[in-house]
Design an enzyme around this catalytic site. Structure first.
Site, PDB file in Angstrom:
ATOM      1  N   ARG A 277      21.062  34.450  40.891  1.00  0.00           N
ATOM      2  CA  ARG A 277      20.459  34.708  39.586  1.00  0.00           C
ATOM      3  C   ARG A 277      20.265  36.211  39.447  1.00  0.00           C
ATOM      4  O   ARG A 277      20.038  36.920  40.437  1.00  0.00           O
ATOM      5  CB  ARG A 277      19.102  34.006  39.456  1.00  0.00           C
ATOM      6  CG  ARG A 277      19.185  32.515  39.210  1.00  0.00           C
ATOM      7  CD  ARG A 277      19.717  32.182  37.818  1.00  0.00           C
ATOM      8  NE  ARG A 277      19.773  30.741  37.550  1.00  0.00           N
ATOM      9  CZ  ARG A 277      20.866  29.995  37.678  1.00  0.00           C
ATOM     10  NH1 ARG A 277      22.013  30.525  38.077  1.00  0.00           N
ATOM     11  NH2 ARG A 277      20.833  28.702  37.379  1.00  0.00           N
TER      12      ARG A 277
ATOM     13  N   HIS B  93      28.611  35.081  34.066  1.00  0.00           N
ATOM     14  CA  HIS B  93      27.990  33.824  34.559  1.00  0.00           C
ATOM     15  C   HIS B  93      28.991  32.659  34.530  1.00  0.00           C
ATOM     16  O   HIS B  93      28.748  31.608  33.937  1.00  0.00           O
ATOM     17  CB  HIS B  93      26.726  33.488  33.750  1.00  0.00           C
ATOM     18  CG  HIS B  93      25.782  32.577  34.487  1.00  0.00           C
ATOM     19  ND1 HIS B  93      24.410  32.682  34.447  1.00  0.00           N
ATOM     20  CD2 HIS B  93      26.019  31.518  35.310  1.00  0.00           C
ATOM     21  CE1 HIS B  93      23.848  31.748  35.190  1.00  0.00           C
ATOM     22  NE2 HIS B  93      24.811  31.023  35.731  1.00  0.00           N
TER      23      HIS B  93
HETATM   24  P1  NDP Z   1      20.481  24.792  47.499  1.00  0.00           P
HETATM   25  O1  NDP Z   1      19.094  24.395  47.147  1.00  0.00           O
HETATM   26  O2  NDP Z   1      21.418  23.753  47.984  1.00  0.00           O
HETATM   27  O3  NDP Z   1      20.458  25.956  48.566  1.00  0.00           O
HETATM   28  C1  NDP Z   1      19.528  26.976  48.506  1.00  0.00           C
HETATM   29  C2  NDP Z   1      19.538  27.732  49.825  1.00  0.00           C
HETATM   30  O4  NDP Z   1      18.642  28.838  49.705  1.00  0.00           O
HETATM   31  C3  NDP Z   1      19.022  26.870  50.997  1.00  0.00           C
HETATM   32  O5  NDP Z   1      19.768  27.133  52.145  1.00  0.00           O
HETATM   33  C4  NDP Z   1      17.582  27.364  51.161  1.00  0.00           C
HETATM   34  O6  NDP Z   1      17.069  27.264  52.487  1.00  0.00           O
HETATM   35  C5  NDP Z   1      17.751  28.835  50.805  1.00  0.00           C
HETATM   36  N1  NDP Z   1      16.464  29.420  50.438  1.00  0.00           N
HETATM   37  C6  NDP Z   1      15.629  29.091  49.431  1.00  0.00           C
HETATM   38  N2  NDP Z   1      14.527  29.860  49.434  1.00  0.00           N
HETATM   39  C7  NDP Z   1      14.651  30.696  50.499  1.00  0.00           C
HETATM   40  C8  NDP Z   1      13.840  31.702  51.060  1.00  0.00           C
HETATM   41  N3  NDP Z   1      12.646  32.018  50.530  1.00  0.00           N
HETATM   42  N4  NDP Z   1      14.276  32.341  52.167  1.00  0.00           N
HETATM   43  C9  NDP Z   1      15.469  32.037  52.727  1.00  0.00           C
HETATM   44  N5  NDP Z   1      16.296  31.073  52.233  1.00  0.00           N
HETATM   45  C10 NDP Z   1      15.894  30.421  51.134  1.00  0.00           C
HETATM   46  O7  NDP Z   1      21.077  25.503  46.185  1.00  0.00           O
HETATM   47  P2  NDP Z   1      22.604  25.619  45.756  1.00  0.00           P
HETATM   48  O8  NDP Z   1      23.378  26.132  46.907  1.00  0.00           O
HETATM   49  O9  NDP Z   1      23.061  24.365  45.102  1.00  0.00           O
HETATM   50  O10 NDP Z   1      22.498  26.730  44.583  1.00  0.00           O
HETATM   51  C11 NDP Z   1      21.977  28.003  44.845  1.00  0.00           C
HETATM   52  C12 NDP Z   1      21.804  28.770  43.555  1.00  0.00           C
HETATM   53  O11 NDP Z   1      23.053  29.205  43.042  1.00  0.00           O
HETATM   54  C13 NDP Z   1      21.216  28.008  42.380  1.00  0.00           C
HETATM   55  O12 NDP Z   1      19.810  27.882  42.490  1.00  0.00           O
HETATM   56  C14 NDP Z   1      21.621  28.865  41.196  1.00  0.00           C
HETATM   57  O13 NDP Z   1      20.640  29.853  40.965  1.00  0.00           O
HETATM   58  C15 NDP Z   1      22.905  29.528  41.665  1.00  0.00           C
HETATM   59  N6  NDP Z   1      24.073  29.030  40.932  1.00  0.00           N
HETATM   60  C16 NDP Z   1      24.838  29.940  40.250  1.00  0.00           C
HETATM   61  C17 NDP Z   1      25.956  29.531  39.583  1.00  0.00           C
HETATM   62  C18 NDP Z   1      26.830  30.517  38.896  1.00  0.00           C
HETATM   63  O14 NDP Z   1      27.799  30.114  38.236  1.00  0.00           O
HETATM   64  N7  NDP Z   1      26.575  31.797  39.025  1.00  0.00           N
HETATM   65  C19 NDP Z   1      26.376  28.125  39.553  1.00  0.00           C
HETATM   66  C20 NDP Z   1      25.522  27.258  40.314  1.00  0.00           C
HETATM   67  C21 NDP Z   1      24.404  27.714  40.959  1.00  0.00           C
HETATM   68  P3  NDP Z   1      16.912  25.848  53.227  1.00  0.00           P
HETATM   69  O15 NDP Z   1      18.317  25.389  53.544  1.00  0.00           O
HETATM   70  O16 NDP Z   1      16.154  26.184  54.425  1.00  0.00           O
HETATM   71  O17 NDP Z   1      16.204  24.953  52.249  1.00  0.00           O
HETATM   72  C1  OXD Z   2      23.770  26.663  37.704  1.00  0.00           C
HETATM   73  C2  OXD Z   2      24.462  27.695  36.943  1.00  0.00           C
HETATM   74  O1  OXD Z   2      22.661  26.902  38.200  1.00  0.00           O
HETATM   75  O2  OXD Z   2      25.467  27.387  36.266  1.00  0.00           O
HETATM   76  O3  OXD Z   2      24.320  25.542  37.816  1.00  0.00           O
HETATM   77  O4  OXD Z   2      24.074  28.857  37.020  1.00  0.00           O
END
Ligand code: NDP
Ligand code: OXD
Length: 310
Positions: free
Chosen positions: A225, A273
């Site tokens: 983000r 995005h």
């Molecule tokens: P997940 O919830 O599957 O993974 C999130 C990861 O971040 C986990 O490994 C989690 O740790 C880690 N995490 C969260 N908080 C912390 C912290 N404070 N310190 C260290 N690690 C942390 O999410 P996704 O992989 O599905 O998606 C990630 C993000 O990608 C979404 O939230 C969105 O913002 C972004 N996104 C962007 C898109 C785009 O087109 N640009 C499309 C889709 C998503 P743990 O494994 O320990 O829980």
């Molecule tokens: C998502 C995105 O979070 O598209 O899925 O950014």
């Protein structure tokens, strides 16, 4: 069962129409049309408007048409008692892994410097590619998207590390947790990838202090983000040579304002995005499965821990 739907920027209604087709006995309406808001128990949304939740007195569950839920958890109208469910993968991991691989190749092949040389009509034969195995890629986040990107990079012979909140055993990937773990990972990271959710703990994580911990001439990919990144700190690090370039998909303000320095910066690649757009088919399957599970009283995939923010 009455479901209210809203998807910002949706132009073809493909997801809405398909959900209605797959749930023919449900009353599904598109905001703001809703004959009786007090009967709505579920909402399916992306970036709902400020007054979306007004008068939804029976609302129990909100399903995000996205992996990220910051658009919901930061919404001033989201009732506290409501459960939030997000998309998990739903076809987005593959495109995101491609995006990350593209960015890593951009860094490995020194494309920022080569593009500048081309514009100046300079034959810079010394701008040779770095070797893949010597490129250390550090991924912030080891969730659905982070792990898929890591696997794709491994197949392409890069050296990969991940950082997340909880400990994990990952094959061929060096894994770090905690603040010390992050510092250790950063010290060898040539390409830093952000695939974190935006939470109170991760907001602004890529700031001047973090960038200074990377080896000189590192490259940053942000597809998490916009608010993960201090944009001015990134520009300063590019100017000082601490960074060689950046591939950015998400921004503090979207759409990126016309006057923003990123648009014309020779070392920044801007994408609007689109790293991993919601895939209609995968999203509909998961949203419909979630509706059916919730009706049976079963928690679906993608249950959001509202206290953690993801
Ligand atoms: P997940 O919830 O599957 O993974 C999130 C990861 O971040 C986990 O490994 C989690 O740790 C880690 N995490 C969260 N908080 C912390 C912290 N404070 N310190 C260290 N690690 C942390 O999410 P996704 O992989 O599905 O998606 C990630 C993000 O990608 C979404 O939230 C969105 O913002 C972004 N996104 C962007 C898109 C785009 O087109 N640009 C499309 C889709 C998503 P743990 O494994 O320990 O829980
Ligand atoms: C998502 C995105 O979070 O598209 O899925 O950014």
């Amino acid at each position: 069962m009455s479901i209210l739907y809203y998807c910002a920027g949706d132009t073809d209604d493909a997801i809405y129409n398909e959900i209605k087709r797959k749930l023919p006995t449900h009353t599904i309406t598109k905001w703001p049309d809703c004959p009786d808001k007090s009967r709505v128990t579920m909402a399916i949304v992306w970036q709902p408007p400020t007054d979306f939740f007004d008068s939804l007195s029976s609302l129990k569950h909100v399903l995000s048409i996205a992996a990220g839920v910051d658009h919901l958890l930061n919404h001033p109208g989201l009732p506290e008692h409501v459960d939030v469910i997000r998309l998990t993968d739903a076809g987005m991991s593959g495109p995101m892994a491609d995006y990350v691989l593209y960015g890593v190749l951009h860094a490995q092949r020194q494309m920022c410097a080569l593009n500048t040389a081309q514009r100046q009509q300079q034959w810079q034969h010394e701008l040779k590619p770095h070797s893949a195995s010597k490129m250390h890629v550090g991924i912030l986040g080891a969730g659905e998207l982070g792990l898929m990107a890591a696997k794709k990079l491994l197949v392409n012979h890069y050296t990969v590390s991940c950082w997340s909140r909880s400990k994990k055993e990952l094959r061929n990937i060096t894994h770090f947790v905690g603040k010390d773990g992050l510092d250790e990972m950063l010290s060898t990271t040539n390409v830093l990838v952000c695939l974190l959710p935006l939470t109170k703990d991760t907001s602004g994580i890529i700031n001047a202090a973090l960038l200074a911990k990377l080896p000189s001439q590192a490259f940053v990919i942000n597809a998490g983000r916009g608010d993960h990144l201090d944009e001015q700190a990134l520009l300063d690090a590019l100017d000082s040579g601490q960074l060689s370039g950046a591939l950015l998909d998400v921004f503090n303000t979207e759409p990126l304002p016309a006057s923003h320095a990123f648009w014309t910066h020779p070392q920044v690649v801007v994408t609007p995005h689109v790293a991993a757009p919601t895939q209609a088919e995968g999203a509909v399957t998961q949203l419909v499965d979630s509706v059916i599970s919730l009706e049976k009283g079963v928690n679906p995939r993608g249950w959001v821990d509202r206290t953690q923010g993801y």
